[in-house]
Scaffold this active site. Structure first.
Site, PDB file in Angstrom:
ATOM      1  N   CYS A   1      -7.445  -0.605   1.444  1.00 16.19           N
ATOM      2  CA  CYS A   1      -6.371  -1.142   2.234  1.00 16.19           C
ATOM      3  C   CYS A   1      -7.032  -1.424   3.621  1.00 16.19           C
ATOM      4  CB  CYS A   1      -5.230  -0.267   2.364  1.00 16.19           C
ATOM      5  SG  CYS A   1      -4.224  -0.637   3.619  1.00 16.19           S
TER       6      CYS A   1
ATOM      7  N   CYS B   1      -8.491  -4.817  -9.839  1.00 14.14           N
ATOM      8  CA  CYS B   1      -8.050  -3.815 -10.709  1.00 14.14           C
ATOM      9  C   CYS B   1      -7.801  -2.738  -9.796  1.00 14.14           C
ATOM     10  CB  CYS B   1      -9.405  -3.441 -11.405  1.00 14.14           C
ATOM     11  SG  CYS B   1      -8.886  -2.207 -12.770  1.00 14.14           S
TER      12      CYS B   1
ATOM     13  N   CYS C   1       0.465   3.286   3.621  1.00 12.19           N
ATOM     14  CA  CYS C   1       0.934   2.520   4.711  1.00 12.19           C
ATOM     15  C   CYS C   1       1.805   1.583   4.795  1.00 12.19           C
ATOM     16  CB  CYS C   1      -0.605   2.340   5.815  1.00 12.19           C
ATOM     17  SG  CYS C   1      -0.824   0.845   4.993  1.00 12.19           S
TER      18      CYS C   1
ATOM     19  N   CYS D   1      -5.016   1.214   6.454  1.00 12.30           N
ATOM     20  CA  CYS D   1      -5.274   2.646   6.432  1.00 12.30           C
ATOM     21  C   CYS D   1      -6.583   3.009   5.927  1.00 12.30           C
ATOM     22  CB  CYS D   1      -3.982   3.170   5.697  1.00 12.30           C
ATOM     23  SG  CYS D   1      -3.877   3.007   3.977  1.00 12.30           S
TER      24      CYS D   1
ATOM     25  N   CYS E   1       0.999  -1.035  -0.042  1.00  8.78           N
ATOM     26  CA  CYS E   1       0.040  -0.097   0.172  1.00  8.78           C
ATOM     27  C   CYS E   1       0.819   1.296  -0.060  1.00  8.78           C
ATOM     28  CB  CYS E   1      -0.952   0.078   1.223  1.00  8.78           C
ATOM     29  SG  CYS E   1      -1.822   1.690   1.431  1.00  8.78           S
TER      30      CYS E   1
HETATM   31 FE    FE Z   1      -2.593   1.026   3.325  1.00  9.58          FE
END
Ligand code: FE
Length: 144
Positions: A108, A131, A62, A111, A59
């Site tokens: 995510c 996607c 984070c 976060c 991510c």
């Molecule tokens: Fe994240």
């Protein structure tokens, strides 16, 4: 009197919470637009769309590990596409009815950053296509 340092990251239950102002300082304008404002990068524009190297996709907000290169496939959509995340608990799915479409948004789990959408037209064995915006990801190449 000692100054109390501002907490950079507030973590509760393994989740990361930041203010919009904190995110805006941490992320590039494009990352902020996509991760925090649920934006979408133009198709075929992202740096990781054509990435075929072995490694881990984290991510961009984070650093949480989200996808691995062995589950990435070329969907022809113009966005990095995966048929399975690194584990079920790193991603959260939400119904999204914006733009007159019924889609499943994925974020995510740590976060809350917007990643993209998941569609039921992926390859076997899952039949899923995650996607994902390139700008929501950071690629870490596998050491040789
Ligand atoms: Fe994240």
């Amino acid at each position: 009197m000692a100054e109390t340092p501002m907490l950079d990251v507030q973590t509760t239950g393994g989740k990361i919470h930041k203010t919009e102002e904190e995110w805006s300082k941490l992320l590039t304008p494009e990352q902020f637009h996509i991760l925090r404002r649920k934006g979408t990068e133009p198709a075929f524009s992202g740096a990781l769309y054509q990435n075929h190297e072995d490694g881990i996709y984290r991510c961009a907000g984070c650093g949480a590990e989200l996808f691995t290169s062995d589950k990435k496939f070329d969907s022809g959509s113009g966005w990095p596409s995966f048929w399975l995340p690194i584990s079920a608990d790193v991603i959260e799915a939400h119904e999204d009815s914006s733009y007159g479409m019924r889609r499943i948004e994925v974020t995510c789990a740590r976060c809350g950053g917007h990643l993209g959408h998941v569609f039921p037209d992926g390859p076997r064995p899952t039949g899923l296509r995650y996607c994902i915006n390139s700008a929501s990801l950071e690629f870490e190449k596998e050491p040789k």
